[in-house]
Design an enzyme around this catalytic site. Structure first.
Site, PDB file in Angstrom:
ATOM      1  N   ASP A   8       0.804  -1.220   0.000  1.00  0.00           N
ATOM      2  CA  ASP A   8       0.000   0.000   0.000  1.00  0.00           C
ATOM      3  C   ASP A   8       0.842   1.277   0.000  1.00  0.00           C
ATOM      4  O   ASP A   8       1.617   1.526   0.927  1.00  0.00           O
ATOM      5  CB  ASP A   8      -0.900   0.038   1.235  1.00  0.00           C
ATOM      6  N   GLU A  39      -4.344   2.024  -3.097  1.00  0.00           N
ATOM      7  CA  GLU A  39      -5.639   2.444  -2.566  1.00  0.00           C
ATOM      8  C   GLU A  39      -5.551   3.555  -1.525  1.00  0.00           C
ATOM      9  O   GLU A  39      -6.548   4.207  -1.240  1.00  0.00           O
ATOM     10  CB  GLU A  39      -6.385   1.245  -1.977  1.00  0.00           C
ATOM     11  N   HIS A  68     -10.474   1.312   0.414  1.00  0.00           N
ATOM     12  CA  HIS A  68     -10.586   2.758   0.195  1.00  0.00           C
ATOM     13  C   HIS A  68     -10.664   3.133  -1.284  1.00  0.00           C
ATOM     14  O   HIS A  68     -10.637   4.323  -1.624  1.00  0.00           O
ATOM     15  CB  HIS A  68      -9.402   3.490   0.829  1.00  0.00           C
ATOM     16  N   HIS A 149      -6.730  -8.157  -0.354  1.00  0.00           N
ATOM     17  CA  HIS A 149      -6.728  -7.015   0.555  1.00  0.00           C
ATOM     18  C   HIS A 149      -7.618  -7.367   1.743  1.00  0.00           C
ATOM     19  O   HIS A 149      -8.844  -7.286   1.670  1.00  0.00           O
ATOM     20  CB  HIS A 149      -7.253  -5.782  -0.177  1.00  0.00           C
ATOM     21  N   HIS A 174      -3.106  -4.496   2.996  1.00  0.00           N
ATOM     22  CA  HIS A 174      -4.045  -3.800   3.888  1.00  0.00           C
ATOM     23  C   HIS A 174      -3.466  -3.444   5.252  1.00  0.00           C
ATOM     24  O   HIS A 174      -3.767  -2.371   5.773  1.00  0.00           O
ATOM     25  CB  HIS A 174      -5.330  -4.608   4.098  1.00  0.00           C
ATOM     26  N   HIS A 176      -0.351  -2.783   6.200  1.00  0.00           N
ATOM     27  CA  HIS A 176       0.788  -1.857   6.125  1.00  0.00           C
ATOM     28  C   HIS A 176       2.024  -2.350   6.876  1.00  0.00           C
ATOM     29  O   HIS A 176       2.989  -1.596   7.033  1.00  0.00           O
ATOM     30  CB  HIS A 176       0.414  -0.462   6.642  1.00  0.00           C
TER      31      HIS A 176
END
Length: 258
Positions: A8, A39, A68, A149, A174, A176
């Protein structure tokens, strides 16, 4: 074929890190294809046409999304028009965009599927297991990467085992935070629970650490701001036998940027 996948991208700083380092990383790992999860590439969350263009200009071939993806209405038209800009395939049928793309390299084709989990996610969508079955039934290539995700590690692992031998790689996004469980499953599918992120290493998931701590400590409304400083580009490189679609190897990427 070799695929470089990056986790991400967090805000403007994450996009700047890609501008600085992505082409070097592509050369360093001799990657034929670059897939980036974008995203969170807009400041705050979501994607904007400008952040998507910045990721493409940095060297990405495919941009995947997540929960997102539809936060910014400005991106809806781009999602419909850009074939290699994906949002999760198990979103509602009326959602803009698409969740699958196929790249034709003449000698072989390579498909990318974007999928979102259900466990602990605020927005619920169609069953990802049923959705991926439908997608795979319509693909005519063994070379398939799935960006899953999802929040729960158990759901990601379950998807990895469910798709083992049916796709080349299942890479989680997702959270991170890069996990250290990269492996080749028994059926030849490369797996990693989470690729991580591209953003500030000295942060909480890309957010200024003092703001994240304040939110956790007080439970009061806090306006988050993305951090800068030392950067990290987290992801992985997968080597795939393009004739069979089986993964030969998977290696984590952790590129620090001062």
């Amino acid at each position: 074929m070799r695929v470089l996948f990056l986790g991400d991208v967090v805000g403007a700083y994450g996009c700047e890190l890609l501008e600085k380092r992505l082409r070097t990383l592509k050369k360093q790992y001799a990657a034929d294809v670059v897939v980036v999860n974008g995203e969170n590439s807009a400041e705050g969350n979501g994607m904007l046409p400008s952040s998507v263009r910045q990721i493409y200009d940095s060297g990405a071939d495919v941009i995947t999304g997540g929960n997102h993806s539809l936060r910014r209405r400005e991106i809806y038209k781009v999602l419909d028009e850009e074939e290699t800009l994906l949002r999760p395939v198990n979103f509602h049928a009326n959602a803009p965009g698409k969740g699958v793309c196929v790249l034709d390299f003449l000698r072989y084709c390579f498909a990318v599927v974007n999928l979102q989990g259900l466990a602990y996610m605020v927005d619920h969508h169609r069953d990802p297991f049923a959705a991926i079955d439908e997608v795979l039934a319509g693909l005519d290539t063994p070379n398939i990467l799935v960006d899953f995700h999802a929040e729960a590690t158990a759901e990601k692992l379950s998807m990895g085992f469910y798709l083992d031998g049916r796709v080349s790689a299942v890479i989680g996004t997702h959270t991170h935070v890069q996990t250290a469980d990269e492996r080749i499953l028994s059926g030849g599918t490369a797996y990693l629970t989470d690729a991580g992120m591209c953003g500030s290493f000295d942060s909480v998931l890309g957010v200024k650490k003092e703001l994240a701590v304040e939110k956790m400590r007080t439970q009061l409304p806090t306006r988050f701001e993305n951090a800068r400083g030392q950067g990290i580009l987290w992801g992985c490189v997968i080597d795939i036998d393009e004739k069979t679609g089986r993964a030969r190897s998977i290696e984590r990427v952790a590129d620090r940027v001062e």
